[in-house]
Design an enzyme around this catalytic site. Structure first.
Site, PDB file in Angstrom:
ATOM      1  N   LEU A 104       0.857  -1.181   0.000  1.00  0.00           N
ATOM      2  CA  LEU A 104       0.000   0.000   0.000  1.00  0.00           C
ATOM      3  C   LEU A 104       0.896   1.235   0.000  1.00  0.00           C
ATOM      4  CD1 LEU A 104      -2.821  -0.776   2.614  1.00  0.00           C
ATOM      5  CD2 LEU A 104      -3.128  -0.397   0.166  1.00  0.00           C
ATOM      6  N   ASP A 105       0.503   2.262  -0.745  1.00  0.00           N
ATOM      7  CA  ASP A 105       1.253   3.524  -0.724  1.00  0.00           C
ATOM      8  C   ASP A 105       1.310   4.068   0.699  1.00  0.00           C
ATOM      9  OD1 ASP A 105       1.644   3.479  -3.450  1.00  0.00           O
ATOM     10  OD2 ASP A 105      -0.114   4.718  -3.899  1.00  0.00           O
TER      11      ASP A 105
END
Length: 301
Positions: A46-47
């Site tokens: 996930l960013d």
């Protein structure tokens, strides 16, 4: 003689509700420390500013990571209309603006073009490798990158809310390798108004969802305690998408040594990939052939 790994031999999955502001790797490191585990990994990056389901595997469960990474995932995200950024999210610089604002029907019509088998160009600021270097590192140095389009399966993409003319809330269910930021960018271009992601939350990933997720604060609060161990999900949860077979006594012994072993199977075809258990414990993953499982991964539990 190799150095002995530090930490406990503990195996299983912990579903973390990742907070904004941390990389996925940083979350994994905190979980590994909290469990004093000798090995840890995650299933799907996930960013840093994204939140939601981050499935962390400990010990032997790391061998099942590919099966969760390849599984379907669902995201809820907000698109800011009227602005494009160089990172395709709110962390970047605004590079283009527009006064055009599509209505709900126009957005819904445009979304239909992003469902099914599509080709998607990753964001300039992404972890894609170019000549051995990460794209985001090259982009930070000011290089204009020509990134190749990649195939993506999008099961569903819906407009779920329209808080105001500048924002649209979407939900997407997709396969491996999807970039939500690219969806926002390409949707904005198609609508002629530009767009970028301002909020991104993963609501489920394969067999894991937010209902069973624990906050990172809670993980740190329970660190190195039996209460934290009790939150760990079994290793085989990560194998939910594979058929299940059971080992015979002799088959289990052979499989644990890396050899093909006899299994009892139902509704499994020749050549199918499946996982085998013995007395309730996962033993191996492999291919089913003529009554035997030929292992590709063996669990040392």
């Amino acid at each position: 003689m190799g150095r002995r790994k530090k930490g406990r031999d503990i195996s299983g999955w912990l579903v973390v509700d990742k907070p904004a502001g941390l990389t996925s790797t940083a979350v994994v490191n905190k979980v590994r420390w909290a469990f004093d585990a000798n090995k840890a990994g995650h299933a799907g990056t996930l960013d840093p500013e994204a939140t939601g389901v981050l499935a962390v595997a400990l010990g032997e469960a790391t061998k099942t990571v590919p099966y969760v990474t390849d599984a379907m995932k669902a995201y809820e995200f907000t698109v800011r209309l009227g602005q494009a950024t160089n990172t395709d999210d709110a962390e970047g610089e605004v590079i283009t603006t527009s006064d055009n604002r599509p209505n709900d029907d126009q957005i819904k019509e445009a979304l239909s073009g992003f469902v099914g088998d599509i080709m998607q160009v990753p964001p300039q600021f992404s972890a894609v490798k170019i000549d051995g270097q990460r794209a985001y590192k090259l982009a930070r140095d000011g290089e204009e990158l020509e990134l190749a389009a990649r195939p993506l399966w999008v099961e569903e993409l819906l407009l779920t809310d329209r808080p105001d003319a500048d924002h649209a809330v979407l939900e997407m269910t997709c396969g491996k390798g999807g970039y939500v930021r690219s969806i926002a960018r390409d949707l904005g271009q198609l609508l002629g108004c530009f767009g970028h992601v301002t909020r991104l939350r993963r609501v489920w990933s394969g067999p894991f969802d937010l209902q069973e997720a624990v906050t990172l604060d809670r993980v740190e609060e329970l660190a190195r305690t039996p209460e934290l161990d009790a939150l760990l999900l079994p290793l085989d949860v990560g194998l939910a998408d594979l058929p299940h077979v059971t080992c015979t006594d002799q088959g289990a012994a052979r499989l644990r040594n890396g050899n093909a072993g006899m299994v009892v199977a139902h509704d499994v075809e020749y050549g199918d990939e499946c996982w085998a258990s013995y007395q309730g414990q996962p033993v191996a993953v492999g291919r089913y052939k003529a009554g035997e499982l030929h292992p590709s991964r063996v669990f040392n539990l």
